[in-house]
Structure formats: C-alpha cells, structure tokens
Design an enzyme around this catalytic site. Structure first.
Site, PDB file in Angstrom:
ATOM      1  N   ASP A  87       2.283   4.464   2.131  1.00  0.00           N
ATOM      2  CA  ASP A  87       1.395   3.497   1.151  1.00  0.00           C
ATOM      3  C   ASP A  87       1.190   2.069   1.814  1.00  0.00           C
ATOM      4  O   ASP A  87       0.357   1.162   1.352  1.00  0.00           O
ATOM      5  CB  ASP A  87       1.930   3.082   0.004  1.00  0.00           C
ATOM      6  CG  ASP A  87       3.228   2.415  -0.036  1.00  0.00           C
ATOM      7  OD1 ASP A  87       3.864   2.362   1.270  1.00  0.00           O
ATOM      8  OD2 ASP A  87       3.780   2.127  -0.904  1.00  0.00           O
ATOM      9  N   ASP A 125       7.433   7.769   4.145  1.00  0.00           N
ATOM     10  CA  ASP A 125       7.970   6.246   4.186  1.00  0.00           C
ATOM     11  C   ASP A 125       9.020   6.230   3.012  1.00  0.00           C
ATOM     12  O   ASP A 125       9.113   7.008   1.916  1.00  0.00           O
ATOM     13  CB  ASP A 125       6.842   5.611   3.938  1.00  0.00           C
ATOM     14  CG  ASP A 125       7.260   4.180   3.867  1.00  0.00           C
ATOM     15  OD1 ASP A 125       8.097   3.740   5.009  1.00  0.00           O
ATOM     16  OD2 ASP A 125       6.524   3.094   3.231  1.00  0.00           O
ATOM     17  N   ASP A 141       1.762   2.166   7.581  1.00  0.00           N
ATOM     18  CA  ASP A 141       1.613   3.495   7.827  1.00  0.00           C
ATOM     19  C   ASP A 141       0.302   4.053   8.452  1.00  0.00           C
ATOM     20  O   ASP A 141       0.202   5.237   8.748  1.00  0.00           O
ATOM     21  CB  ASP A 141       1.965   4.165   6.418  1.00  0.00           C
ATOM     22  CG  ASP A 141       3.478   3.792   5.875  1.00  0.00           C
ATOM     23  OD1 ASP A 141       4.406   3.774   6.658  1.00  0.00           O
ATOM     24  OD2 ASP A 141       3.397   3.466   4.600  1.00  0.00           O
TER      25      ASP A 141
END
Length: 678
Positions: A566, A366, A570
């Site tokens: 996080d 990410d 996700d």
C-alpha cells in the site's frame, strides 16, 4: 457488432441496436410462421395447401422481406468480414442464407435451367423456408444476446447510482440550498442528513455519525465518523447529521475512478481470449471447406434429389458452425466477473491481471497496513512516582502533538480518546535519533529511547524489565522523564488485523505460499508472522529496491508472483510482480503500479480477489469447452455423417436454433458469476 460508449453513464435507455433487431425479429417471425406451415404441412403431413406451380411464388413473397430486409445486417456484416479478411459468424450466416435464397430464386424464376431428374412433380424444389427461418432464429439469438449483454452493465449503473443527483450546499451566511451534483466545487461545505448518500469525497468538519462504506469495502459494519474523518462519495450516512468539506469532485472522486477502472477492465482482453481468436481465424475457413466437401459428396453419391440434399446439408454446416459462442465466451465472463468484483471492493484494472492472479502460486505481502492495521496504537504504559497514568499521558501527548512521528500520533490519539485536555508546550526541541523534549505546565518533559535518558543523566534501569517484555511482544517503547526523574514508559504497537490469521489460512488452502516483505526490524516482523500462524518466509530490513529484487529472484526460479502492498515503497515490487495488488488504503503510486486494487486494505480482500479470479477463469474455460463440444458434435451431424446408419439429417432450421442455443448457453453461464459468493 455496434460500438458501445467508452464512458459509462446512467443512461439506461434501450440499446438502439436491440430496438432495431427486435423489430426485424418480429417481422421475420410473423412471415416465417406461414412460410413454415406452408412447407412443413406439405412435407410432413402430406397436405397440399397450394398447387406446386403456385407455392414457390407465395414462398418467395413471404421469404423476400425476411431475407432482404430483416436479414440485411447479416449480409452487410458478412460482406465487411470478407473485405477485412476477418471471417466470423456473419460470414457463415450470409453465405448459408444467401445460397439457399439465391438457389430458390433461380428455381422459381427459371425452373427450366434444371434437368428433369432434379425436379419433383415437375417442379424444381425450393428452400425459402430454410433461409427465412434461419434468419428469424439468428435474429432471436442476437436479441437475447443483446439483452444479456445489457445485463452486464448493471454493475456499473449500480455504482453510478450510488452517488446522489443533488447535494445540499451551505453558503457563507449559513443558508442551505439544493444544487445539482455537477455544481459542487472543491471547498464547498455540504450538509449530509441522516440516511442520505455522501455526494463527493471530502472530510467531516462538523457532526458525528456512522457511515455505511460497504460499497467501498464490502464490509457491512458502519464506520464511525467525526471531525477530520474522511468521507467517500456514494457511501451512506447513518442516523447523525454531518457537515463536510468537498475535496474531490466530478471525475476525481473515488467512485468515479472505480467506475472508470471497471469499465476499462470490462473492455480489456484476457490472454486466454487470444486462443479463441486464433481458433476463430482458421475455424471459419475450415467450416466453409467442410460445407463445400459436404455439398460435393452429397451431390455425387447422395440420394435423390441429390442437389437438394447437398444444398441443405452444406447450409446446415454453415449455420450450425457459426462461431458466435467462441467470440462471446471470454468477454462475457470478463464483463460479468469484473462487475461482480466491483460490488465487493475488488477492482480489476485489466482482464490480463485477473488471469495472471488465477495462475499465481506465491503471494508477497507487506507487513504494515496489510497484516497489521497500519495505525499504531497505545498498547500499554507503566508509571513510577507520584503522577497517575492520565497525568503522564497528558504531558507526553502535549509534547508529542508537535512531532510528526507515527508513534507520536498514536500517543496523541490515545489522550484524545480518554478526553484529556492537552497543554501548550514551550521550548520544544528534537534530539535527532534520541527523542524530543519541551516544557508543559512548568514541568520539563523528556521523551525518547535509552540514549535519550542517559543523555540527561536518568537511569532507565527501574523500567527495563517491564519495557523489554513489551518490546518482545513487538511494541515500540518510549521512556518518559519528568523534571529529570524517570516517570514512565509508553508502549506503542501496530496491531495485527483481526482477520489476518483466518485470511492467511484461506490463502494457503487456495495453494498460495505467503511471504512477508517489510522494512521493519527482524524481531517485530517475526512477532507479527507468529501472530498470524506463521508464514512461508519473512524478509525484514528491506529497502524498496530490495523488495523488487526478491520479486525478480522468485520469478527467475519459475514462481508466479503476486505482490500486495500500500505504500510508495511497495510500488517497484508491485510493478515487477506478475500481478500487483494495491490496498485501497494506500498511495496513488501503489494503486497505479498494481493490476488489481482492493478498496478494503486487508488480506480478506485478497482472498476475495483470488476467488473471483478462479471463478472468472474457470467460467471462461467452461464456455470454451461448451463452444468446442457444440461444434465438434454439431458440424459432423449437420454434414450428414449419421445418415448412412440412422437416416438422420439436420435441417438448416434446426441448425439455426442450435446455433442460437449455443450462444445463449455461453451467456447464461457467464451471468452465473453474478451469484458467486466472494
């Protein structure tokens, strides 16, 4: 083996099994030495210490306590293995020792049952020393192994020791008292003096200090703490005094969850362990068959005394082939490796995740919170007109203080860092999709995008070129109008982590493709990718289901995929990947969906996790190699294949010593993981 407690504790009392086995070992050692002197003195030095008719009875008196009492656990476990049909090292030890002792007992009590050709000097030979010394050596191996296994628990005990035993609670009337840690409740106000450990999780309500959070993040630099800062139990306060409010106690603290996760990982089984289990399943019956064949061959064509040689060689095969090393190599490496990872902020949920991460070739990351800090900051502003920067920032922050937007928080934080006093906004309003407005100190403040300026009749053109330059650098731009006139723009960006480029390079050196998945716009995503030296792919404007879909597409093409993230968005991708890496700065949903949690939420922690996975799995393969090599050489030698060419035979006593050495080799190799640099 004896069971071990499921819940880790600070109880560092000696293992009862270790105490028992040490007692049995010392008794067997004291009796085995004269037994060995009595037989070896006669065989090797030609010393007749006792008459041939008396010697077997003395040997029986020395060997019986060793075999029947000191070796009793081996027979109990060997019988249990036969009943459960799960043959193991105790099957072989009990058969080998039992055969030597029972044969010798019959030869002592009823020597007339044996033909004269079998006797030496008119006496049937006995092998009490083989049975007794093998029991003593196997007990020694068990004692050393139990002590080594106890060493693997040091990581958990070190974590548990981070939490102080007491806390200093501040009562409603301001008085302070020392209470046990178990007495702390949510909402309690606690005093943390300089140098003390933080007792539980919570937030600072008063005071300023720096806190050593290396136990959580692996980073040595202390972190500044002030009012509203989060504190984690087990971290160490610096030189300032803090007052905190307890928000998580007992099993809910971060430290307690880390300990639980490490303990569960140490008990888990890696898929590679199934290889050792399958091998052990057919290995023990095969060894018994080899021992039977060895006995048959030596009793038919061996030199005199044939039965004596046949019995000793068969027993040597059974003893040296004990598969204890096969059973130890994987769990020992997993226990030591996961404990070492916990010391550096790499929390492994299961051994399966560790093995999966070692095999990964594609890492999906990410952007926000992983490549970037995840905390937008003011990175620039430009003003026109009479107002100074600080005046404009104070007005803007006074309005943004009412907003919940992440960029608003960055503006308010910047104003507070400059020591600006915010005003009280009036007539606060949100223009959805455009911006916000309010009156502060009698001035009308309007903040937003170009559409917001156009709506109130303000021309944004004078700041267009400067704001576009910041936008091309990846910053978000907010225009500000004061009393109907364009006054400034503020640029806010999420800075790229300082170690991101270095970490990306390290991951690539480890053979990983690194691909970004982000919900941000393509321009910002590409700017961040360029800032870290380029990536192997950039996917932007993604929804949570899109990230999971990309994971599935890569896996369908044969890639071994790890996903690092996080946020709640996700979680689907973390669950879909071969192994999920949750940044510890993230949400509980992300952490629950992942196989590995990194308490320091950056790519350097991913590098450490990869090093740990490779080191642990490499250690397991080394141990498997040692185990197979040892048995591949030892069993044929014990069976006597070298005798025709060299006259070399292996005594069961040497077989027992070699078997103990193989276990110690595996344990010592696993303990090397405690010294790896992550």
């Amino acid at each position: 083996m004896a069971l071990e407690p499921e819940e880790p504790s600070l109880n560092d009392a000696p293992n009862p099994e270790l105490i028992d086995f040490k007692r049995r070992f010392w008794v067997s050692a004291v009796l085995a030495v004269p037994l060995l002197v009595l037989t070896m003195g006669s065989e090797l030095l030609g010393l007749r210490l006792l008459e041939p008719q008396i010697s077997p009875w003395v040997q029986l008196a020395l060997a019986a306590p060793i075999v029947l009492w000191a070796g009793a656990p081996f027979f109990a476990r060997g019988w249990a293995s036969l009943r459960s049909r799960h043959l193991n090292m105790f099957t072989l030890v009990s058969i080998g020792v039992g055969a030597a002792f029972l044969y010798s007992l019959v030869a002592t009590l009823a020597p007339g049952l044996f033909p004269d050709t079998f006797k030496m000097a008119g006496v049937a030979p006995v092998y009490y020393e083989a049975a007794g010394v093998v029991v003593a050596l196997v007990l020694l191996g068990q004692v050393l192994e139990l002590r080594a296994r106890a060493a693997t628990g040091k990581a958990i005990r070190a974590l548990l020791n981070l939490a102080p035993k007491t806390a200093r609670r501040i009562a409603q009337d301001g008085t302070e008292s020392e209470i046990p840690l178990s007495g702390v409740a949510m909402g309690d106000r606690l005093r943390i003096r300089p140098g003390e450990s933080v007792p539980v999780d919570g937030i600072v309500v008063d005071g300023k200090s720096s806190v050593d959070e290396s136990m959580l993040t692996g980073e040595p630099l202390p972190v500044a703490k002030a009012a509203a800062s989060a504190l984690t139990g087990g971290t160490v306060n610096g030189t300032g005094s803090l007052v905190m409010e307890a928000q998580a106690v007992g099993s809910d603290t971060t430290l307690a969850r880390i300990v639980k996760m490490v303990a569960e990982a140490q008990r888990s089984r890696a898929p590679i362990q199934a290889v050792a289990d399958r091998i052990s399943g057919w290995f023990v019956p095969l060894v018994i068959l080899v021992a039977i064949v060895t006995f048959a061959v030596w009793s038919l064509i061996g030199p005199e005394p044939r039965i004596g040689h046949a019995l000793l060689n068969a027993i040597a095969v059974l003893i040296i082939a004990c598969p204890c090393a096969l059973g130890l190599e994987t769990p020992m490496s997993i226990m030591v490796g996961t404990g070492r990872g916990a010391q550096t902020g790499v929390l492994v949920k299961s051994a399966e995740a560790l093995q999966a991460f070692e095999q990964v070739d594609t890492l999906l990351i990410d952007k926000t919170g992983t490549l970037t800090e995840g905390k937008p900051k003011l990175v620039g502003m430009e003003t026109i007109g009479a107002l100074r920067d600080d005046d404009l920032l104070r007005l803007a922050a006074s309005v943004e203080a009412r907003s919940e937007h992440p960029l608003a928080h960055a503006i308010v934080t910047a104003a507070m860092e400059r020591g600006l006093t915010l005003g009280e906004p009036e007539d606060f309003a949100v223009q959805v999709g455009s911006g916000i407005s309010a009156k502060v100190d009698g001035r009308i403040v309007v903040i937003g995008n170009t559409a917001q300026m156009t709506r109130i009749g303000v021309d944004p053109q004078p700041l267009f070129e400067a704001s576009e330059a910041k936008r091309r650098e990846g910053a978000g731009i907010m225009l500000i109008a004061i009393d109907g006139a364009l006054a400034s723009f503020i640029a806010v960006a999420d800075p790229v982590r300082a170690n991101a480029r270095e970490s990306i390079e390290a991951l690539r050196r480890q053979g990983l493709r690194v691909i970004m998945l982000t919900g941000d716009n393509p321009t910002t995503a590409q700017i961040v990718a360029d800032a870290v030296g380029g990536l192997d792919g950039v996917h932007a404007d993604l929804k949570p289901e899109d990230k999971a879909r990309i994971v599935g597409e890569l896996k369908a093409k044969g890639a071994k995929v790890a996903m690092a993230g996080d946020g709640i968005n996700d979680a689907p991708a973390l669950a879909a990947a071969d192994v999920g890496l949750a940044m510890g700065t993230g949400t509980d949903v992300a952490i629950e969906s992942a196989g590995i949690t990194l308490t320091k939420g950056d790519l350097a922690a991913v590098v450490r996790a990869r090093k740990l996975a490779k080191a642990a799995m490499g250690n397991i393969r080394q141990n498997l190699f040692f185990s197979f090599l040892f048995n591949g050489i030892g069993v044929p030698v014990a069976a006597g294949v070298l005798y025709p060419a060299t006259g070399l035979l292996m005594s069961p006593m040497f077989a027992g010593a070699a078997m103990a050495l193989s276990s110690l080799t595996v344990v010592a190799n696993a303990l090397r993981l405690n010294r790896i640099r992550l």
